[in-house]
Design a protein around this motif. Structure first.
Motif, PDB file in Angstrom:
ATOM      1  N   UNK A 280       0.806  -1.221   0.000  1.00 33.58           N
ATOM      2  CA  UNK A 280       0.000   0.000   0.000  1.00 33.58           C
ATOM      3  C   UNK A 280       0.840   1.274   0.000  1.00 33.58           C
ATOM      4  N   UNK A 281       2.141   1.157   0.303  1.00 39.10           N
ATOM      5  CA  UNK A 281       2.993   2.329   0.442  1.00 39.10           C
ATOM      6  C   UNK A 281       4.356   2.052  -0.181  1.00 39.10           C
ATOM      7  N   UNK A 282       5.019   3.102  -0.705  1.00 39.85           N
ATOM      8  CA  UNK A 282       6.426   2.915  -1.087  1.00 39.85           C
ATOM      9  C   UNK A 282       7.255   2.625   0.165  1.00 39.85           C
ATOM     10  N   UNK A 283       8.399   1.959   0.000  1.00 45.11           N
ATOM     11  CA  UNK A 283       9.179   1.536   1.174  1.00 45.11           C
ATOM     12  C   UNK A 283       9.485   2.647   2.165  1.00 45.11           C
ATOM     13  N   UNK A 284       9.734   3.858   1.695  1.00 45.21           N
ATOM     14  CA  UNK A 284      10.102   4.941   2.615  1.00 45.21           C
ATOM     15  C   UNK A 284       8.891   5.650   3.211  1.00 45.21           C
ATOM     16  N   UNK A 285       7.690   5.203   2.875  1.00 43.78           N
ATOM     17  CA  UNK A 285       6.481   5.849   3.387  1.00 43.78           C
ATOM     18  C   UNK A 285       5.594   4.894   4.187  1.00 43.78           C
ATOM     19  N   UNK A 286       6.084   3.697   4.459  1.00 44.30           N
ATOM     20  CA  UNK A 286       5.266   2.728   5.173  1.00 44.30           C
ATOM     21  C   UNK A 286       5.076   3.156   6.621  1.00 44.30           C
ATOM     22  N   UNK A 287       3.897   2.908   7.177  1.00 43.61           N
ATOM     23  CA  UNK A 287       3.646   3.298   8.570  1.00 43.61           C
ATOM     24  C   UNK A 287       4.641   2.656   9.521  1.00 43.61           C
ATOM     25  N   UNK A 288       5.089   3.431  10.470  1.00 45.33           N
ATOM     26  CA  UNK A 288       6.053   2.977  11.478  1.00 45.33           C
ATOM     27  C   UNK A 288       5.404   3.122  12.845  1.00 45.33           C
ATOM     28  N   UNK A 289       5.622   2.144  13.718  1.00 42.41           N
ATOM     29  CA  UNK A 289       5.081   2.210  15.073  1.00 42.41           C
ATOM     30  C   UNK A 289       5.487   3.526  15.740  1.00 42.41           C
ATOM     31  N   UNK A 290       4.530   4.180  16.350  1.00 42.48           N
ATOM     32  CA  UNK A 290       4.820   5.426  17.036  1.00 42.48           C
ATOM     33  C   UNK A 290       5.369   5.196  18.427  1.00 42.48           C
ATOM     34  N   UNK A 291       6.491   4.501  18.513  1.00 43.52           N
ATOM     35  CA  UNK A 291       7.065   4.129  19.793  1.00 43.52           C
ATOM     36  C   UNK A 291       8.116   5.137  20.228  1.00 43.52           C
ATOM     37  N   UNK A 292       8.569   4.972  21.463  1.00 45.33           N
ATOM     38  CA  UNK A 292       9.650   5.812  21.986  1.00 45.33           C
ATOM     39  C   UNK A 292      10.887   5.702  21.107  1.00 45.33           C
ATOM     40  N   UNK A 293      11.217   4.464  20.690  1.00 44.72           N
ATOM     41  CA  UNK A 293      12.411   4.254  19.873  1.00 44.72           C
ATOM     42  C   UNK A 293      12.278   4.894  18.495  1.00 44.72           C
ATOM     43  N   UNK A 294      11.066   4.878  17.936  1.00 42.72           N
ATOM     44  CA  UNK A 294      10.872   5.380  16.571  1.00 42.72           C
ATOM     45  C   UNK A 294      10.484   6.844  16.501  1.00 42.72           C
ATOM     46  N   UNK A 295      10.015   7.404  17.607  1.00 39.90           N
ATOM     47  CA  UNK A 295       9.416   8.727  17.541  1.00 39.90           C
ATOM     48  C   UNK A 295      10.232   9.872  18.069  1.00 39.90           C
ATOM     49  N   UNK A 296      11.433   9.587  18.619  1.00 40.38           N
ATOM     50  CA  UNK A 296      12.204  10.653  19.260  1.00 40.38           C
ATOM     51  C   UNK A 296      13.658  10.592  18.827  1.00 40.38           C
ATOM     52  N   UNK A 297      14.323  11.739  18.723  1.00 37.83           N
ATOM     53  CA  UNK A 297      15.747  11.753  18.365  1.00 37.83           C
ATOM     54  C   UNK A 297      16.579  10.989  19.383  1.00 37.83           C
ATOM     55  N   UNK A 298      17.706  10.458  18.916  1.00 37.26           N
ATOM     56  CA  UNK A 298      18.533   9.613  19.770  1.00 37.26           C
ATOM     57  C   UNK A 298      19.031  10.337  21.010  1.00 37.26           C
ATOM     58  N   UNK A 299      19.367  11.628  20.878  1.00 38.38           N
ATOM     59  CA  UNK A 299      19.893  12.342  22.047  1.00 38.38           C
ATOM     60  C   UNK A 299      18.823  12.516  23.119  1.00 38.38           C
ATOM     61  N   UNK A 300      17.571  12.718  22.704  1.00 36.95           N
ATOM     62  CA  UNK A 300      16.488  12.828  23.684  1.00 36.95           C
ATOM     63  C   UNK A 300      16.229  11.484  24.341  1.00 36.95           C
ATOM     64  N   UNK A 301      16.288  10.414  23.569  1.00 37.62           N
ATOM     65  CA  UNK A 301      16.123   9.087  24.157  1.00 37.62           C
ATOM     66  C   UNK A 301      17.173   8.836  25.234  1.00 37.62           C
ATOM     67  N   UNK A 302      18.432   9.197  24.949  1.00 41.21           N
ATOM     68  CA  UNK A 302      19.506   8.979  25.928  1.00 41.21           C
ATOM     69  C   UNK A 302      19.268   9.805  27.187  1.00 41.21           C
ATOM     70  N   UNK A 303      18.847  11.065  27.025  1.00 39.91           N
ATOM     71  CA  UNK A 303      18.599  11.916  28.191  1.00 39.91           C
ATOM     72  C   UNK A 303      17.469  11.370  29.041  1.00 39.91           C
ATOM     73  N   UNK A 304      16.395  10.914  28.397  1.00 41.45           N
ATOM     74  CA  UNK A 304      15.261  10.369  29.147  1.00 41.45           C
ATOM     75  C   UNK A 304      15.674   9.119  29.912  1.00 41.45           C
ATOM     76  N   UNK A 305      16.384   8.204  29.232  1.00 43.71           N
ATOM     77  CA  UNK A 305      16.771   6.950  29.874  1.00 43.71           C
ATOM     78  C   UNK A 305      17.765   7.183  31.013  1.00 43.71           C
ATOM     79  N   UNK A 306      18.687   8.121  30.832  1.00 40.40           N
ATOM     80  CA  UNK A 306      19.686   8.364  31.877  1.00 40.40           C
ATOM     81  C   UNK A 306      19.061   8.978  33.117  1.00 40.40           C
TER      82      UNK A 306
END
Length: 272
Positions: free
Chosen positions: A238-264
């Motif tokens: 239903x979608x081109x490879x770069x437009x397929x729906x992605x889970x709106x999770x913490x890992x997929x929805x936030x920049x890596x630096x913010x993820x590190x700050x939250x986890x730390x």
């Protein structure tokens, strides 16, 4: 577990364990039995004598009402080890100990892969009293096979619904491998959000079926034939490879630096 015709069950167990199964002669019948069995009940099945059996509940999880005549089994000997354990399962709504099927999905996985299909995994949803078989295919299935999802569902159904391992499978949920098919919450989410209300079903009429599902009519129960279905929850076509729906999770929805700050700071902020 569905074994090939004429396969010796004790040999198969030995293959699983990597060593021979130790057996001893039975006391009153011309058979060998497991030397480490908890309890061995010996006897013969009567050819000309029946007694009423049941009613007994079954794996769909509903009370049974009918008894039926079954061949009598006169017991000629009972042997057991000291402090023997007698496993008993009382069938009921899921999840119960009779909601098995792991060996069946392993066999189905083998069959699907043997047919050249890009299947990642298979699983029974035990919360569905195994009425739902979940099949996940690799995310690149569309590029690999160059067919539409309905054709893929058709190929899967032609294998699952015709073999012994899939005899008791009435419904298949077909998803991509971004779904953890062992997590019933993810399965329900995928089914609810990805299966199209009109084009999302592929039907297989009059397939061999177990007779215990409560929705079957009397003819289906007695003929062991009923319709089966695959719910198509695939998105890749239903979608081109770069437009397929992605889970709106913490890992997929936030920049890596913010993820590190939250986890730390997670534990310092008082969270587990």
């Amino acid at each position: 577990m569905p074994l090939p015709e004429n396969a010796d069950e004790s040999h198969f167990v030995g293959a699983l364990f990597g060593e021979a199964l130790q057996v001893v002669p039975a006391e009153t019948v011309d058979l060998v039995v497991s030397a480490t069995a908890e309890i061995v009940i010996e006897g013969h099945i009567a050819l000309d004598e029946q007694v009423m059996e049941g009613p007994m509940n079954e794996y769909p999880g509903y009370n049974a009402f009918d008894a039926s005549p079954k061949p009598l089994f006169p017991v000629s000997a009972v042997t057991y080890r000291d402090d023997a354990i007698l496993p008993v399962v009382a069938a009921g709504p899921p999840v119960e100990e009779d909601h098995t099927g792991t060996m069946h999905v392993a066999e189905i996985l083998y069959q699907l892969r043997d047919a050249g299909l890009p299947v990642a995994s298979t699983w029974f949803s035990y919360e569905s009293a195994p009425h739902w078989l979940i099949v996940s295919v690799r995310a690149e299935w569309h590029e690999t096979l160059n067919i539409h999802s309905g054709e893929l569902a058709r190929r899967i159904g032609d294998i699952v619904f015709t073999g012994k391992a899939g005899f008791g499978v009435p419904k298949v949920l077909l998803v991509e491998d971004d779904i953890d098919i062992t997590d019933v919450n993810e399965v329900v989410w995928a089914f609810a959000t990805r299966a199209h209300p009109e084009q999302g079903e592929v039907h297989f009429p009059a397939k061999p079926t177990a007779a215990l599902s409560v929705y079957l009519d009397e003819q289906e129960q007695h003929t062991y034939r009923a319709g089966k279905v695959i719910y198509n929850c695939l998105l890749a076509e239903l979608f081109p490879p770069d437009k397929r729906p992605v889970k709106g999770t913490f890992e997929n929805g936030w920049p890596a630096d913010i993820q590190r700050r939250v986890l730390s700071n997670w534990r310092p902020h008082g969270y587990r």
